[in-house]
Design a protein around this motif. Structure first.
Motif, PDB file in Angstrom:
ATOM      1  N   LEU A   1     -13.676   8.611  -7.258  1.00 41.98           N
ATOM      2  CA  LEU A   1     -14.531   8.681  -8.458  1.00 41.98           C
ATOM      3  C   LEU A   1     -15.076  10.094  -8.668  1.00 41.98           C
ATOM      4  O   LEU A   1     -15.104  10.606  -9.781  1.00 41.98           O
ATOM      5  CB  LEU A   1     -15.704   7.696  -8.336  1.00 41.98           C
ATOM      6  CG  LEU A   1     -15.374   6.223  -8.560  1.00 41.98           C
ATOM      7  CD1 LEU A   1     -16.499   5.338  -8.045  1.00 41.98           C
ATOM      8  CD2 LEU A   1     -15.124   5.941 -10.044  1.00 41.98           C
ATOM      9  N   ILE A   2     -15.512  10.723  -7.575  1.00 39.76           N
ATOM     10  CA  ILE A   2     -16.086  12.078  -7.687  1.00 39.76           C
ATOM     11  C   ILE A   2     -14.995  13.080  -8.057  1.00 39.76           C
ATOM     12  O   ILE A   2     -15.177  13.913  -8.948  1.00 39.76           O
ATOM     13  CB  ILE A   2     -16.788  12.487  -6.365  1.00 39.76           C
ATOM     14  CG1 ILE A   2     -18.006  11.578  -6.121  1.00 39.76           C
ATOM     15  CG2 ILE A   2     -17.223  13.963  -6.411  1.00 39.76           C
ATOM     16  CD1 ILE A   2     -18.570  11.638  -4.708  1.00 39.76           C
ATOM     17  N   ARG A   3     -13.840  12.973  -7.410  1.00 43.60           N
ATOM     18  CA  ARG A   3     -12.752  13.927  -7.698  1.00 43.60           C
ATOM     19  C   ARG A   3     -12.252  13.804  -9.135  1.00 43.60           C
ATOM     20  O   ARG A   3     -11.883  14.793  -9.760  1.00 43.60           O
ATOM     21  CB  ARG A   3     -11.571  13.669  -6.756  1.00 43.60           C
ATOM     22  CG  ARG A   3     -11.801  14.123  -5.350  1.00 43.60           C
ATOM     23  CD  ARG A   3     -10.533  14.006  -4.540  1.00 43.60           C
ATOM     24  NE  ARG A   3      -9.653  15.147  -4.762  1.00 43.60           N
ATOM     25  CZ  ARG A   3      -8.320  15.076  -4.699  1.00 43.60           C
ATOM     26  NH1 ARG A   3      -7.735  13.939  -4.460  1.00 43.60           N
ATOM     27  NH2 ARG A   3      -7.593  16.152  -4.887  1.00 43.60           N
ATOM     28  N   GLU A   4     -12.213  12.576  -9.632  1.00 41.83           N
ATOM     29  CA  GLU A   4     -11.657  12.365 -10.973  1.00 41.83           C
ATOM     30  C   GLU A   4     -12.686  12.575 -12.082  1.00 41.83           C
ATOM     31  O   GLU A   4     -12.335  12.586 -13.253  1.00 41.83           O
ATOM     32  CB  GLU A   4     -11.067  10.940 -11.091  1.00 41.83           C
ATOM     33  CG  GLU A   4      -9.908  10.657 -10.150  1.00 41.83           C
ATOM     34  CD  GLU A   4      -8.789  11.691 -10.243  1.00 41.83           C
ATOM     35  OE1 GLU A   4      -8.433  12.069 -11.373  1.00 41.83           O
ATOM     36  OE2 GLU A   4      -8.291  12.141  -9.181  1.00 41.83           O
ATOM     37  N   SER A   5     -13.958  12.693 -11.728  1.00 45.37           N
ATOM     38  CA  SER A   5     -14.976  12.957 -12.750  1.00 45.37           C
ATOM     39  C   SER A   5     -15.064  14.465 -12.908  1.00 45.37           C
ATOM     40  O   SER A   5     -15.388  15.156 -11.965  1.00 45.37           O
ATOM     41  CB  SER A   5     -16.348  12.450 -12.298  1.00 45.37           C
ATOM     42  OG  SER A   5     -16.275  11.082 -12.065  1.00 45.37           O
ATOM     43  N   SER A   6     -14.773  14.949 -14.107  1.00 42.31           N
ATOM     44  CA  SER A   6     -14.866  16.412 -14.272  1.00 42.31           C
ATOM     45  C   SER A   6     -16.352  16.729 -14.335  1.00 42.31           C
ATOM     46  O   SER A   6     -16.966  16.641 -15.383  1.00 42.31           O
ATOM     47  CB  SER A   6     -14.180  16.842 -15.564  1.00 42.31           C
ATOM     48  OG  SER A   6     -14.802  16.183 -16.646  1.00 42.31           O
TER      49      SER A   6
END
Length: 543
Positions: free
Chosen positions: A402-407
């Protein structure tokens, strides 16, 4: 456009009717102040086509815009939008028949549109673009090239210092200088456009030159497309993506595009074919500004006016503190946590304890951390549990993705990787150097993840029962090879003590010290000293 209280959560649509395109941003604003973009749409309508000669919007152009607006309004209603906020910019504000056009939008698209001034457009663009940047007190120059006008502003994170709108746009200048141009564009003709821009912008350039700016940021379809063309056409080694547009690259691609007739230009590497006829006039604007202001490069932002409308809307609601009192980075983190419905209280407790551990180990000189690492630990701790709404058993892996895919606006890619990995390693596996998650990270980043996760794992254990039972924590040196972890507890905390036990081995591996636990239980005075398990427990008077 005063928003009412956002109590139940609501869907709001923001529409920007520009000279070249109509853009839609549809957002759900939650009761906790977070928001999720539901969809972003953009349609090229060429509203300003042939307008700037006689200041009349053409009937076909108005019809195209009305059809797209009607579709966007229907889409917004299908998502349950309660409010549609629509503004129109340069083509509409300059048109002598704008009243007719606004009436048409009301009748055909059921849309009330507010034409805005160039200065208001510059302000909203500044709000939208700056909301995704980490500026602090450093001033940035914002440039947005539209079809009919170009907006410039100077601002830092908190406020703008200068706003201006030029009647210089990609469609307007194409109408003036290249009205029916289908062949190549000569060097002389291109220089003619630049000379006109230079003349029109001379006074403002002088004004802008007085500011000390840390960076220049460009937004709009023209600038985005130019950055993509430079990336694709020049295939630059070491460039990961088209986030920057360099002046030297711009000159090369413009010369190459000028040499081609329009039909060939439409096939130019990286170009948006719909833009091929107006891109040279747009390039002339940005090239002239970069020359006159001596800008070697421009950072490209995908944000713009419609995001500015959203920031403006939130700043007038009861969630204005999200915009006014939080840094971009903190807002990004809170926004993601709230959107994932995280346990805010537990996140705050773990964050506070993790930072107390960090400050205490730093003060003892056990390890010399960088200031930036404290901030990344704070954010990793805040988001460590956001994966639980997908699945408890593997929530650390969900949090990582979730963190990696949230810009996350305001963060560098490597910082996002560190935060994501702190969330991943807060439980279960410890971060071994060769772990696949850490591939591709710099040595420093891997070291940060490994050391900081040792502290985060303890902090998470200290709120195992999710009741805030541990009020304070600190390390002190017991001997040359031992530290004591002193915990102030409100009551017995056996669960927390067991959790800390599990982390001692990894702590020693990372920091080189054995760890002993000591619990001070705050209670009525006169209680005896007792031992529990391997932790020393002492009852102390509650203050």
């Amino acid at each position: 456009m005063e928003p009412e209280k956002i109590s139940e959560g609501r869907v709001v649509a923001f529409i920007d009717i520009g000279t070249n395109s109509v853009r839609l941003l549809l957002v759900r604003i939650n009761p906790n102040g977070s928001y999720q973009p539901l969809t972003k749409q953009k349609e090229t309508v060429r509203l300003g086509e042939k307008e700037f000669i006689d200041r009349i919007l053409q009937p076909q152009a108005m019809e195209r815009a009305a059809v797209v607006c009607k579709k966007f309004v229907e889409l917004a209603r299908a998502y349950g939008a309660e409010e549609v906020i629509a503004v129109a910019t340069s083509a509409t504000r300059d048109a002598s028949n704008k009243v007719q056009f606004l009436e048409m939008l009301k009748k055909e698209a059921y849309l009330e549109v507010c034409p805005i001034s160039g200065i208001e457009e510059a302000r909203l663009i500044y709000l939208g673009v700056s909301s995704g940047l980490r500026l602090g007190y450093s001033k940035a120059l914002f440039i947005d090239i539209g079809g009919g006008s170009t907006e410039v502003s100077i601002g830092d994170q908190n406020q703008h210092y200068f706003l201006h709108s030029f009647n210089l746009g990609a469609i307007r200048l194409t109408n003036m200088f290249l009205p029916d141009e289908t062949g190549p564009v000569s060097e002389e003709r291109y220089e003619q456009i630049k000379a006109y821009i230079r003349r029109k912008s001379a006074n403002i350039i002088k004004e802008l030159s007085r500011y000390r700016i840390g960076c220049a940021v460009g937004s709009s379809g023209t600038i985005e497309n130019l950055a993509k063309i430079a990336f694709v056409y020049l295939r630059k080694a070491g460039h990961e993506s088209f986030e920057k547009l360099e002046y030297e690259d711009l000159k090369k691609i413009v010369r190459a595009m000028c040499a081609l007739p329009l039909e060939e230009r439409r096939k130019f590497p990286g170009i948006n074919a719909q833009r091929a006829d107006i891109i040279l006039a747009g390039s002339a604007i940005i090239e002239t500004l970069m020359e006159e202001l001596e800008l070697p490069e421009i950072t490209v932002s995908k944000r713009g006016l419609r995001e500015g409308l959203l920031v403006d809307y939130i700043s007038k609601s009861e969630f204005s503190y999200m915009v006014t009192q939080m840094s971009v980075r903190k807002r990004s983190i809170m926004q993601l946590g709230l959107a994932c419905n995280f346990d805010e209280e537990h996140a705050h407790i773990v964050t506070r304890l993790a930072l107390e551990l960090f400050d205490s180990i730093q003060a003892l000189g056990v390890h010399e951390f960088k200031e930036s690492e404290r901030e990344l630990l704070e954010y990793g701790a805040t988001l460590h549990d956001i994966g639980t709404f997908l699945s408890y058993d593997t929530h650390q892996a969900h949090a990582y993705h979730l963190i990696r895919e949230s810009s996350l606006p305001g963060f560098q890619p490597e910082e996002i990787e560190i935060i994501a990995n702190l969330a991943y390693f807060h439980r279960k596996n410890t971060p071994k150097k060769k772990h696949p998650n850490l591939e591709g990270l710099s040595k420093e980043a891997v070291k940060s993840v490994r050391l900081l996760s040792a502290l985060l794992r303890i902090a998470e254990g200290l709120d195992r029962s999710h009741t805030g039972i541990i009020s304070h924590v600190r390390f002190y040196i017991a001997s040359t090879d031992s530290l004591v972890l002193e915990m102030h507890a409100r009551e017995e905390c056996q669960l927390e003590i067991w959790e800390v036990e599990k982390q001692k081995k990894y702590f020693k591996k990372m920091f080189g010290y054995n760890l002993q636990s000591k619990v001070l239980i705050e209670q009525a005075a006169g209680a005896p000293l007792i031992f529990e398990g391997s932790a020393e427990v002492e009852k102390v008077p509650r203050e």
